[in-house]
Scaffold this motif. Structure first.
Motif, PDB file in Angstrom:
ATOM      1  N   GLY A  20     111.122 -45.996  45.870  1.00  0.00           N
ATOM      2  CA  GLY A  20     109.857 -46.079  45.372  1.00  0.00           C
ATOM      3  C   GLY A  20     109.067 -44.919  45.328  1.00  0.00           C
ATOM      4  N   ARG A  21     108.281 -44.568  44.476  1.00  0.00           N
ATOM      5  CA  ARG A  21     107.607 -43.341  44.447  1.00  0.00           C
ATOM      6  C   ARG A  21     106.756 -43.464  45.967  1.00  0.00           C
ATOM      7  NH1 ARG A  21     103.390 -41.824  40.198  1.00  0.00           N
ATOM      8  NH2 ARG A  21     103.003 -44.028  40.208  1.00  0.00           N
ATOM      9  N   PRO A  22     106.248 -42.157  46.250  1.00  0.00           N
ATOM     10  CA  PRO A  22     105.480 -41.951  47.486  1.00  0.00           C
ATOM     11  C   PRO A  22     104.177 -43.102  47.246  1.00  0.00           C
ATOM     12  CG  PRO A  22     106.200 -39.844  46.549  1.00  0.00           C
ATOM     13  CD  PRO A  22     106.446 -40.878  45.574  1.00  0.00           C
ATOM     14  N   ASN A  23     103.852 -43.537  48.455  1.00  0.00           N
ATOM     15  CA  ASN A  23     102.671 -44.167  48.519  1.00  0.00           C
ATOM     16  C   ASN A  23     102.445 -45.540  47.817  1.00  0.00           C
ATOM     17  OD1 ASN A  23     100.163 -44.238  49.942  1.00  0.00           O
ATOM     18  ND2 ASN A  23      98.988 -43.349  48.399  1.00  0.00           N
TER      19      ASN A  23
ATOM     20  N   PHE B 171     116.871 -52.948  56.976  1.00  0.00           N
ATOM     21  CA  PHE B 171     116.038 -52.377  55.984  1.00  0.00           C
ATOM     22  C   PHE B 171     116.108 -51.006  56.099  1.00  0.00           C
ATOM     23  CE2 PHE B 171     114.496 -56.687  56.210  1.00  0.00           C
ATOM     24  CZ  PHE B 171     114.287 -56.983  54.794  1.00  0.00           C
ATOM     25  N   ILE B 172     116.553 -50.235  55.120  1.00  0.00           N
ATOM     26  CA  ILE B 172     116.234 -48.700  55.335  1.00  0.00           C
ATOM     27  C   ILE B 172     115.055 -48.187  54.375  1.00  0.00           C
ATOM     28  CG2 ILE B 172     117.524 -46.498  54.649  1.00  0.00           C
ATOM     29  CD1 ILE B 172     120.097 -48.253  54.839  1.00  0.00           C
ATOM     30  N   ASP B 173     113.970 -47.753  55.026  1.00  0.00           N
ATOM     31  CA  ASP B 173     112.813 -47.204  54.487  1.00  0.00           C
ATOM     32  C   ASP B 173     113.188 -45.867  54.198  1.00  0.00           C
ATOM     33  OD1 ASP B 173     110.350 -46.639  53.406  1.00  0.00           O
ATOM     34  OD2 ASP B 173     109.568 -46.705  55.673  1.00  0.00           O
ATOM     35  N   THR B 174     112.864 -45.411  53.086  1.00  0.00           N
ATOM     36  CA  THR B 174     113.331 -44.059  52.487  1.00  0.00           C
ATOM     37  C   THR B 174     112.265 -43.204  52.258  1.00  0.00           C
ATOM     38  OG1 THR B 174     113.642 -44.689  50.326  1.00  0.00           O
ATOM     39  CG2 THR B 174     115.604 -44.829  51.607  1.00  0.00           C
ATOM     40  N   PRO B 175     112.169 -41.877  52.125  1.00  0.00           N
ATOM     41  CA  PRO B 175     111.165 -41.050  51.647  1.00  0.00           C
ATOM     42  C   PRO B 175     110.868 -41.432  50.103  1.00  0.00           C
ATOM     43  CG  PRO B 175     112.625 -39.755  52.776  1.00  0.00           C
ATOM     44  CD  PRO B 175     113.258 -41.120  52.763  1.00  0.00           C
ATOM     45  N   GLY B 176     109.443 -41.247  49.769  1.00  0.00           N
ATOM     46  CA  GLY B 176     109.396 -41.588  48.257  1.00  0.00           C
ATOM     47  C   GLY B 176     109.876 -40.821  47.383  1.00  0.00           C
ATOM     48  N   ILE B 177     110.694 -41.342  46.538  1.00  0.00           N
ATOM     49  CA  ILE B 177     111.295 -40.286  45.355  1.00  0.00           C
ATOM     50  C   ILE B 177     110.269 -39.610  44.566  1.00  0.00           C
ATOM     51  CG2 ILE B 177     112.928 -40.448  43.163  1.00  0.00           C
ATOM     52  CD1 ILE B 177     114.431 -42.602  44.586  1.00  0.00           C
ATOM     53  N   HIS B 178     110.771 -38.373  44.330  1.00  0.00           N
ATOM     54  CA  HIS B 178     109.575 -37.274  43.855  1.00  0.00           C
ATOM     55  C   HIS B 178     110.436 -36.126  43.637  1.00  0.00           C
ATOM     56  CE1 HIS B 178     109.888 -36.044  47.953  1.00  0.00           C
ATOM     57  NE2 HIS B 178     109.396 -34.805  47.579  1.00  0.00           N
ATOM     58  N   LYS B 179     109.774 -35.230  42.741  1.00  0.00           N
ATOM     59  CA  LYS B 179     110.583 -33.939  42.398  1.00  0.00           C
ATOM     60  C   LYS B 179     110.494 -32.918  43.393  1.00  0.00           C
ATOM     61  CE  LYS B 179     110.854 -30.699  38.366  1.00  0.00           C
ATOM     62  NZ  LYS B 179     110.326 -30.543  36.984  1.00  0.00           N
ATOM     63  N   PRO B 180     111.470 -32.496  44.020  1.00  0.00           N
ATOM     64  CA  PRO B 180     111.158 -31.589  45.285  1.00  0.00           C
ATOM     65  C   PRO B 180     110.403 -30.200  44.945  1.00  0.00           C
ATOM     66  CG  PRO B 180     113.401 -32.506  44.968  1.00  0.00           C
ATOM     67  CD  PRO B 180     112.723 -32.662  43.618  1.00  0.00           C
ATOM     68  N   LYS B 181     109.795 -29.793  45.857  1.00  0.00           N
ATOM     69  CA  LYS B 181     108.972 -28.424  45.735  1.00  0.00           C
ATOM     70  C   LYS B 181     109.717 -27.444  46.798  1.00  0.00           C
ATOM     71  CE  LYS B 181     104.908 -30.524  43.795  1.00  0.00           C
ATOM     72  NZ  LYS B 181     103.622 -30.680  43.941  1.00  0.00           N
ATOM     73  N   HIS B 182     110.480 -28.055  47.652  1.00  0.00           N
ATOM     74  CA  HIS B 182     110.706 -26.972  48.813  1.00  0.00           C
ATOM     75  C   HIS B 182     111.833 -27.627  49.504  1.00  0.00           C
ATOM     76  CE1 HIS B 182     108.557 -30.036  50.867  1.00  0.00           C
ATOM     77  NE2 HIS B 182     107.264 -29.464  50.427  1.00  0.00           N
ATOM     78  N   LYS B 183     112.657 -26.853  50.326  1.00  0.00           N
ATOM     79  CA  LYS B 183     113.689 -27.440  51.002  1.00  0.00           C
ATOM     80  C   LYS B 183     113.846 -28.934  51.798  1.00  0.00           C
ATOM     81  CE  LYS B 183     116.458 -23.223  51.726  1.00  0.00           C
ATOM     82  NZ  LYS B 183     117.581 -23.510  50.964  1.00  0.00           N
TER      83      LYS B 183
ATOM     84  N   ARG C  88     106.145 -41.481  34.720  1.00  0.00           N
ATOM     85  CA  ARG C  88     107.345 -40.703  34.986  1.00  0.00           C
ATOM     86  C   ARG C  88     108.245 -40.906  36.183  1.00  0.00           C
ATOM     87  NH1 ARG C  88     105.647 -34.621  32.586  1.00  0.00           N
ATOM     88  NH2 ARG C  88     105.407 -35.362  30.453  1.00  0.00           N
ATOM     89  N   GLY C  89     107.612 -40.990  37.320  1.00  0.00           N
ATOM     90  CA  GLY C  89     108.012 -41.440  38.464  1.00  0.00           C
ATOM     91  C   GLY C  89     108.917 -42.774  38.487  1.00  0.00           C
ATOM     92  N   GLU C  90     108.281 -43.600  37.864  1.00  0.00           N
ATOM     93  CA  GLU C  90     109.310 -45.079  37.999  1.00  0.00           C
ATOM     94  C   GLU C  90     110.391 -44.729  36.823  1.00  0.00           C
ATOM     95  OE1 GLU C  90     105.694 -45.773  39.543  1.00  0.00           O
ATOM     96  OE2 GLU C  90     105.743 -44.936  37.696  1.00  0.00           O
ATOM     97  N   GLU C  91     110.064 -44.094  35.787  1.00  0.00           N
ATOM     98  CA  GLU C  91     111.313 -43.652  34.766  1.00  0.00           C
ATOM     99  C   GLU C  91     112.356 -42.804  35.691  1.00  0.00           C
ATOM    100  OE1 GLU C  91     111.534 -41.810  30.303  1.00  0.00           O
ATOM    101  OE2 GLU C  91     109.575 -42.166  31.175  1.00  0.00           O
ATOM    102  N   PHE C  92     111.998 -41.682  36.373  1.00  0.00           N
ATOM    103  CA  PHE C  92     112.889 -41.082  37.442  1.00  0.00           C
ATOM    104  C   PHE C  92     113.599 -41.827  38.015  1.00  0.00           C
ATOM    105  CE2 PHE C  92     113.651 -38.160  40.866  1.00  0.00           C
ATOM    106  CZ  PHE C  92     114.359 -37.374  40.297  1.00  0.00           C
ATOM    107  N   ILE C  93     113.070 -42.864  38.815  1.00  0.00           N
ATOM    108  CA  ILE C  93     113.694 -43.817  39.696  1.00  0.00           C
ATOM    109  C   ILE C  93     114.923 -44.585  38.932  1.00  0.00           C
ATOM    110  CG2 ILE C  93     113.608 -45.542  41.109  1.00  0.00           C
ATOM    111  CD1 ILE C  93     110.922 -44.262  42.178  1.00  0.00           C
ATOM    112  N   LEU C  94     114.191 -45.363  37.876  1.00  0.00           N
ATOM    113  CA  LEU C  94     115.119 -46.079  37.010  1.00  0.00           C
ATOM    114  C   LEU C  94     116.292 -45.142  36.489  1.00  0.00           C
ATOM    115  CD1 LEU C  94     112.799 -48.453  35.016  1.00  0.00           C
ATOM    116  CD2 LEU C  94     114.094 -49.010  37.173  1.00  0.00           C
ATOM    117  N   GLU C  95     116.365 -44.067  36.250  1.00  0.00           N
ATOM    118  CA  GLU C  95     117.602 -43.057  35.879  1.00  0.00           C
ATOM    119  C   GLU C  95     118.566 -43.225  36.974  1.00  0.00           C
ATOM    120  OE1 GLU C  95     118.509 -41.427  33.295  1.00  0.00           O
ATOM    121  OE2 GLU C  95     117.057 -42.729  31.993  1.00  0.00           O
ATOM    122  N   LYS C  96     117.883 -43.130  38.376  1.00  0.00           N
ATOM    123  CA  LYS C  96     118.761 -42.986  39.389  1.00  0.00           C
ATOM    124  C   LYS C  96     119.454 -44.317  39.760  1.00  0.00           C
ATOM    125  CE  LYS C  96     117.512 -38.640  40.732  1.00  0.00           C
ATOM    126  NZ  LYS C  96     118.623 -37.626  40.533  1.00  0.00           N
TER     127      LYS C  96
END
Length: 306
Positions: free
Chosen positions: A19-22, A64-76, A107-115
């Motif tokens: 899911g998106r962050p937060n 359960f695997i809790d992952t970082p929120g899916i977002h557009k990366p800004k750094h490594k 857009r965040g949800e749309e980005f995840i659904l694309e994935k």
């Protein structure tokens, strides 16, 4: 697992929370496991590593695997977090796509659904934070999402209050196939204690510092050992930031901020370890560490295991 239990009836499987962050992924994981294994903050992108929580019942084991929120990366570091989140979609039995009931489809949800397109794994839409919206608003959210993806289940919950979480777990267990018990019944996470201790320190720093600090902050464990012949664990850790100004914020006037971070972290760590803790913290500046692969490796962000 009880030896008299019907082995063939035992179910197990891996469930990825994306899911998106937060949106409340870590809050949900802690609620399910029954104790804090994932740190929580109102600041986005709090989770950086894949946190695995294990829930064992008489007839099932859910990992359960809790992952970082899916977002557009800004750094490594952002690239690393994205790889973890996307890779967690592979080789799991169920995907929980968690959204915030208070926020509309964007857009965040749309980005995840694309994935998620092309993923054959069953996807549950989990609408979290339903305690913050009216029932008619919830129906609108459900209608909107139903038209965008063929979800296996749509389940509204409140992770913070526990509403409907038991039903979600029942639905997950129903979908799981028969399988082995991967972990001992009393194990709640696959992360070592050192990792969780470092995360608890980072959580307190996130709670107490201003907006400019959180994403530039990492915690390195320097020492963690039992004091000989005493029921005390000595822990020494370094809080790493990117700028001198951030170091000043973390330390605070006359060291007050660092002391408060240490005090709050020590309370949680003592609860986790069931022992008295002597905690000593330092602060160090590593300029632009989030963009340097060797620093990311030093702080435990390694891609090999993913």
């Amino acid at each position: 697992m009880n030896q008299t239990q019907d082995q063939a009836a035992f179910k197990s499987g891996f469930i990825s929370i994306i899911g998106r962050p937060n949106v409340g992924k870590s809050t949900f994981l802690n609620r399910v496991i029954g104790q804090k294994i994932a740190i929580m903050s109102d600041k986005p992108q709090t989770t950086r590593n894949k946190v695995q929580g294990v829930l064992t019942t008489n007839d099932s084991q859910m990992i359960f695997i809790d992952t970082p929120g899916i977002h557009k990366p800004k750094h490594k570091l952002g690239d690393f977090m994205m790889k973890i989140a996307v890779n967690a979609l592979k080789e799991v039995d169920i995907i929980l796509f968690m959204v915030n009931a208070e926020e509309g489809f964007g857009r965040g949800e749309e980005f995840i659904l694309e994935k998620l397109k092309g993923v054959e794994t069953p996807v549950f839409l989990v609408i979290n934070k339903i305690d913050l919206v009216r029932p008619d608003a919830l129906l609108t959210i459900i209608d909107e999402y139903q038209g965008k993806y063929d979800f296996a289940e749509i389940i509204p919950i409140s992770a913070i209050e526990g509403n409907n979480v038991a039903r979600l777990l029942e639905q997950i267990q129903e979908r799981l196939e028969e399988g082995p018990q991967y972990y001992p019944a009393d194990q709640v996470t696959d992360h070592p204690e050192r990792f969780i201790v470092s995360e608890l320190i980072r959580e307190k720093a996130l709670h107490l510092t201003r907006e400019e600090v959180p994403h530039s902050l990492a915690v390195m464990m320097d020492k963690m050992e039992h004091r000989q012949e005493q029921e005390i664990i000595d822990i020494m850790a370094t809080i790493v930031v990117e700028r001198d100004s951030q170091k000043g914020i973390i330390i605070g006037k006359q060291g007050k901020m660092l002391k408060e971070i240490g005090r709050r972290a020590r309370e949680d760590i003592e609860r986790l370890l069931g022992s008295k803790v002597y905690l000593e913290l330092w602060v160090k500046v590593q300029k632009d560490w989030r963009n340097k692969a060797f620093h990311l490796r030093d702080f435990g962000f390694t891609e090999e295991e993913y």
